[in-house]
Design an enzyme around this catalytic site. Structure first.
Site, PDB file in Angstrom:
ATOM      1  N   GLU A 194       0.812  -1.210   0.000  1.00 57.52           N
ATOM      2  CA  GLU A 194       0.000   0.000   0.000  1.00 57.52           C
ATOM      3  C   GLU A 194       0.846   1.260   0.000  1.00 57.52           C
ATOM      4  O   GLU A 194       1.974   1.257   0.486  1.00 57.52           O
ATOM      5  CB  GLU A 194      -0.834   0.053   1.286  1.00 57.52           C
ATOM      6  CG  GLU A 194      -1.906  -0.969   1.353  1.00 57.52           C
ATOM      7  CD  GLU A 194      -2.614  -0.921   2.692  1.00 57.52           C
ATOM      8  OE1 GLU A 194      -2.991   0.177   3.132  1.00 57.52           O
ATOM      9  OE2 GLU A 194      -2.777  -1.991   3.291  1.00 57.52           O
ATOM     10  N   CYS A 221       3.435   8.224   1.519  1.00 53.29           N
ATOM     11  CA  CYS A 221       3.841   7.232   2.505  1.00 53.29           C
ATOM     12  C   CYS A 221       4.183   5.947   1.743  1.00 53.29           C
ATOM     13  O   CYS A 221       3.345   5.380   1.056  1.00 53.29           O
ATOM     14  CB  CYS A 221       2.674   7.015   3.469  1.00 53.29           C
ATOM     15  SG  CYS A 221       2.952   5.729   4.661  1.00 53.29           S
ATOM     16  N   CYS A 279       5.551  -7.507   7.255  1.00 53.56           N
ATOM     17  CA  CYS A 279       6.500  -6.962   8.221  1.00 53.56           C
ATOM     18  C   CYS A 279       6.774  -8.031   9.276  1.00 53.56           C
ATOM     19  O   CYS A 279       5.875  -8.775   9.657  1.00 53.56           O
ATOM     20  CB  CYS A 279       5.915  -5.718   8.888  1.00 53.56           C
ATOM     21  SG  CYS A 279       7.041  -4.918  10.055  1.00 53.56           S
ATOM     22  N   CYS A 305       3.925  -5.744  15.602  1.00 53.28           N
ATOM     23  CA  CYS A 305       3.334  -4.828  16.584  1.00 53.28           C
ATOM     24  C   CYS A 305       1.834  -5.133  16.731  1.00 53.28           C
ATOM     25  O   CYS A 305       1.137  -5.370  15.744  1.00 53.28           O
ATOM     26  CB  CYS A 305       3.530  -3.376  16.151  1.00 53.28           C
ATOM     27  SG  CYS A 305       5.262  -2.907  16.071  1.00 53.28           S
ATOM     28  N   CYS A 351      -0.902  -3.044  14.727  1.00 53.53           N
ATOM     29  CA  CYS A 351      -0.651  -2.738  13.313  1.00 53.53           C
ATOM     30  C   CYS A 351      -1.105  -3.884  12.423  1.00 53.53           C
ATOM     31  O   CYS A 351      -0.836  -5.052  12.705  1.00 53.53           O
ATOM     32  CB  CYS A 351       0.831  -2.462  13.112  1.00 53.53           C
ATOM     33  SG  CYS A 351       1.255  -2.089  11.404  1.00 53.53           S
ATOM     34  N   SER A 376      10.901   6.078   9.343  1.00 52.12           N
ATOM     35  CA  SER A 376      10.290   5.720  10.622  1.00 52.12           C
ATOM     36  C   SER A 376      10.687   4.304  11.005  1.00 52.12           C
ATOM     37  O   SER A 376      10.587   3.376  10.207  1.00 52.12           O
ATOM     38  CB  SER A 376       8.764   5.822  10.492  1.00 52.12           C
ATOM     39  OG  SER A 376       8.149   5.485  11.713  1.00 52.12           O
ATOM     40  N   LEU A 417       7.824   5.005  19.378  1.00 48.39           N
ATOM     41  CA  LEU A 417       8.107   4.670  20.777  1.00 48.39           C
ATOM     42  C   LEU A 417       6.872   4.043  21.429  1.00 48.39           C
ATOM     43  O   LEU A 417       6.949   2.973  22.018  1.00 48.39           O
ATOM     44  CB  LEU A 417       8.545   5.936  21.527  1.00 48.39           C
ATOM     45  CG  LEU A 417       9.515   5.724  22.681  1.00 48.39           C
ATOM     46  CD1 LEU A 417      10.773   4.987  22.233  1.00 48.39           C
ATOM     47  CD2 LEU A 417       9.902   7.055  23.317  1.00 48.39           C
ATOM     48  N   ASN A 459      -5.846   3.895  15.405  1.00 51.98           N
ATOM     49  CA  ASN A 459      -6.933   3.490  14.512  1.00 51.98           C
ATOM     50  C   ASN A 459      -7.388   2.103  14.911  1.00 51.98           C
ATOM     51  O   ASN A 459      -6.560   1.250  15.208  1.00 51.98           O
ATOM     52  CB  ASN A 459      -6.443   3.417  13.062  1.00 51.98           C
ATOM     53  CG  ASN A 459      -6.040   4.767  12.534  1.00 51.98           C
ATOM     54  OD1 ASN A 459      -6.701   5.759  12.774  1.00 51.98           O
ATOM     55  ND2 ASN A 459      -4.928   4.802  11.819  1.00 51.98           N
ATOM     56  N   CYS A 491      -3.577   3.740   7.764  1.00 52.84           N
ATOM     57  CA  CYS A 491      -2.685   2.693   8.283  1.00 52.84           C
ATOM     58  C   CYS A 491      -3.179   1.254   8.198  1.00 52.84           C
ATOM     59  O   CYS A 491      -3.851   0.735   9.094  1.00 52.84           O
ATOM     60  CB  CYS A 491      -2.277   2.996   9.720  1.00 52.84           C
ATOM     61  SG  CYS A 491      -1.380   4.513   9.849  1.00 52.84           S
TER      62      CYS A 491
HETATM   63  N1  SAH Z   1       8.099  -0.062  10.939  1.00 50.26           N
HETATM   64  C1  SAH Z   1       8.178   1.361  10.990  1.00 50.26           C
HETATM   65  C2  SAH Z   1       7.414   2.005   9.873  1.00 50.26           C
HETATM   66  C3  SAH Z   1       5.960   1.589   9.846  1.00 50.26           C
HETATM   67  S1  SAH Z   1       4.950   2.939  10.080  1.00 50.26           S
HETATM   68  C4  SAH Z   1       7.756   1.883  12.342  1.00 50.26           C
HETATM   69  O1  SAH Z   1       7.357   1.076  13.163  1.00 50.26           O
HETATM   70  O2  SAH Z   1       7.868   3.069  12.595  1.00 50.26           O
HETATM   71  C5  SAH Z   1       4.585   2.844  11.752  1.00 50.26           C
HETATM   72  C6  SAH Z   1       3.584   3.899  12.061  1.00 50.26           C
HETATM   73  O3  SAH Z   1       2.312   3.495  11.534  1.00 50.26           O
HETATM   74  C7  SAH Z   1       3.361   4.052  13.524  1.00 50.26           C
HETATM   75  O4  SAH Z   1       4.300   4.859  14.177  1.00 50.26           O
HETATM   76  C8  SAH Z   1       2.024   4.682  13.457  1.00 50.26           C
HETATM   77  O5  SAH Z   1       2.203   6.022  13.160  1.00 50.26           O
HETATM   78  C9  SAH Z   1       1.322   4.029  12.298  1.00 50.26           C
HETATM   79  N2  SAH Z   1       0.345   3.004  12.703  1.00 50.26           N
HETATM   80  C10 SAH Z   1       0.385   1.651  12.567  1.00 50.26           C
HETATM   81  N3  SAH Z   1      -0.714   1.071  13.056  1.00 50.26           N
HETATM   82  C11 SAH Z   1      -1.491   2.072  13.510  1.00 50.26           C
HETATM   83  C12 SAH Z   1      -2.782   2.130  14.121  1.00 50.26           C
HETATM   84  N4  SAH Z   1      -3.496   1.028  14.384  1.00 50.26           N
HETATM   85  N5  SAH Z   1      -3.251   3.337  14.460  1.00 50.26           N
HETATM   86  C13 SAH Z   1      -2.537   4.469  14.203  1.00 50.26           C
HETATM   87  N6  SAH Z   1      -1.335   4.478  13.631  1.00 50.26           N
HETATM   88  C14 SAH Z   1      -0.815   3.302  13.273  1.00 50.26           C
END
Ligand code: SAH
Length: 360
Positions: free
Chosen positions: A91, A104, A111, A115, A118, A199, A223, A298, A341
């Site tokens: 995406e 983006c 991945c 997390c 995510c 990021s 973080l 989200n 996201c």
């Molecule tokens: N792996 C990298 C890049 C991925 S982007 C990283 O971890 O930074 C990661 C970002 O996606 C997070 O910092 C957040 O901004 C966004 N993200 C992922 N899942 C999300 C969710 N459920 N709600 C809001 N932001 C989310």
């Protein structure tokens, strides 16, 4: 994959390739300029037809196909599903801000970081993206917006790039660094690294290695927690690297570059959103040139995480500001086109239709 992706070639390689076909170096420059505009061989009408046919036989552009595009929605956000030669898809989201268009970009298919909040990591990592594939996302999105709306002649279709799509950029380190150099190539897109953000979920060794490349990108660190206990509930990577090491690597970046680091902090109701968490976070970041980006979580299908009430978010922000930590709340863009996201791919792959009437 037998046919050569031309987008991945350096100027010298492309010249050699073209000369090998009995054409002059001038043709290589024409092809390169067209590739960076996202054109197909058929659209390169400044090339002789027979030569275009020969290119078809010997090469591919390397530009991914946009198999799905949504938007622009009310927030001027576009969402893309890019598909590569092997059929894998990632995406991308383009946000048209007043000060320019931000794309983006995804760095991996899937991945490995897993997390909890995510959607990108649900199926694990499928594969890394090659440098030219990431560049391909930029040029394909650029071609799309150029076609979709009237851009002035001096407006770039993509002004800023953030590596915040699927994947962990620093888990695909060498390819990402090569991609960044391609973006900055004066003979190519010539993008200033000031307009690029990387990021990471926080891999301290790789963060330092990125700093040491001398590429002056903006470093963003996910973080999401003020301490290891909470961080481990959200991010498996926290069990490998303590938060102290992550913040130290960020401090190293500030020291070496003189640039501030951005910390991303997803606010998850009942997990990391209490005022005392803000106080603890502020203490951890004290004295560092940094900025905290607060992101209301989200909702995702696979977990019952959600964003706290606006008043809770506002309180958290106030606590940080009281402790002299610069911070802002991120606007949620593109939510009405599943742009926020990690959602479009899953819906498309699982065969659910996107909201009606949003297809361009
Ligand atoms: N792996 C990298 C890049 C991925 S982007 C990283 O971890 O930074 C990661 C970002 O996606 C997070 O910092 C957040 O901004 C966004 N993200 C992922 N899942 C999300 C969710 N459920 N709600 C809001 N932001 C989310």
């Amino acid at each position: 994959m037998s046919a050569l992706p031309l987008l991945g070639m350096s100027e010298g390689e492309l010249t050699a390739f073209v000369e090998g076909m009995g054409e002059s170096a001038y043709r290589a420059r024409q092809i390169r300029a067209s590739l960076l505009k996202g054109l197909s061989f058929d659209e390169m009408t400044d090339l002789p037809k027979a030569f275009r046919g020969e290119l078809h036989r010997r090469a591919v552009t390397g530009i991914p196909r946009i198999v799905k595009a949504l938007g622009p929605d009310e927030d001027d956000t576009y969402k893309f599903l890019f598909s590569f030669k092997d059929g894998q898809a990632v995406e991308g989201v383009l946000m048209a801000y007043r000060y320019g268009n931000t794309l983006c970009v995804s760095t991996q298919v899937g991945c490995a970081m897993g997390c909890a909040f995510c959607a990108s990591g649900l199926g694990g990592k499928v594969r890394d993206l090659a440098p030219f594939e990431m560049l391909g996302e930029v040029v394909a999105a650029g071609a799309y917006v150029r076609g979709a709306r009237a851009l002035g002649p001096d407006r770039r279709p993509v002004d800023n790039v953030v590596l915040m799509g699927s994947g962990e950029p620093l888990d695909n380190f060498d390819n990402v660094v090569t991609f960044l150099k391609m973006l900055g190539d004066p003979g190519g897109l010539n993008m200033s690294m000031r307009h690029v953000s990387v990021s990471t979920c926080g891999l301290p060794g790789r963060m330092r290695a990125l700093t040491d490349t001398g590429l002056r990108v903006t470093l963003c660190v996910s973080l999401h927690a003020p301490n290891d206990g909470i961080r481990k509930r959200l991010m498996p990577v926290a069990s490998r690297y303590p938060i102290g090491e992550v913040v130290d690597a960020a401090r190293y970046h500030v020291r070496r570059t003189g640039r501030r680091v951005i910390f991303e902090y997803i606010l998850v109701k009942g997990v990391n959103d209490r005022p005392e968490h803000a106080v603890e976070l502020a203490a951890r970041l004290r004295g560092m040139q940094c900025h905290v980006n607060l992101i209301p979580c989200n909702p995702v299908d696979h977990a019952d995480f959600c964003a706290p009430a606006p008043a809770v978010t506002a309180r958290f922000e106030r606590e940080l500001k009281n402790a002299h930590i610069s911070c802002t709340r991120r606007r949620v863009l593109g939510a009405d086109i599943e742009g926020a996201c990690g959602q479009l791919k899953r819906r498309t792959v699982t065969g659910q239709e996107p909201p009606e009437g949003e297809d361009p």
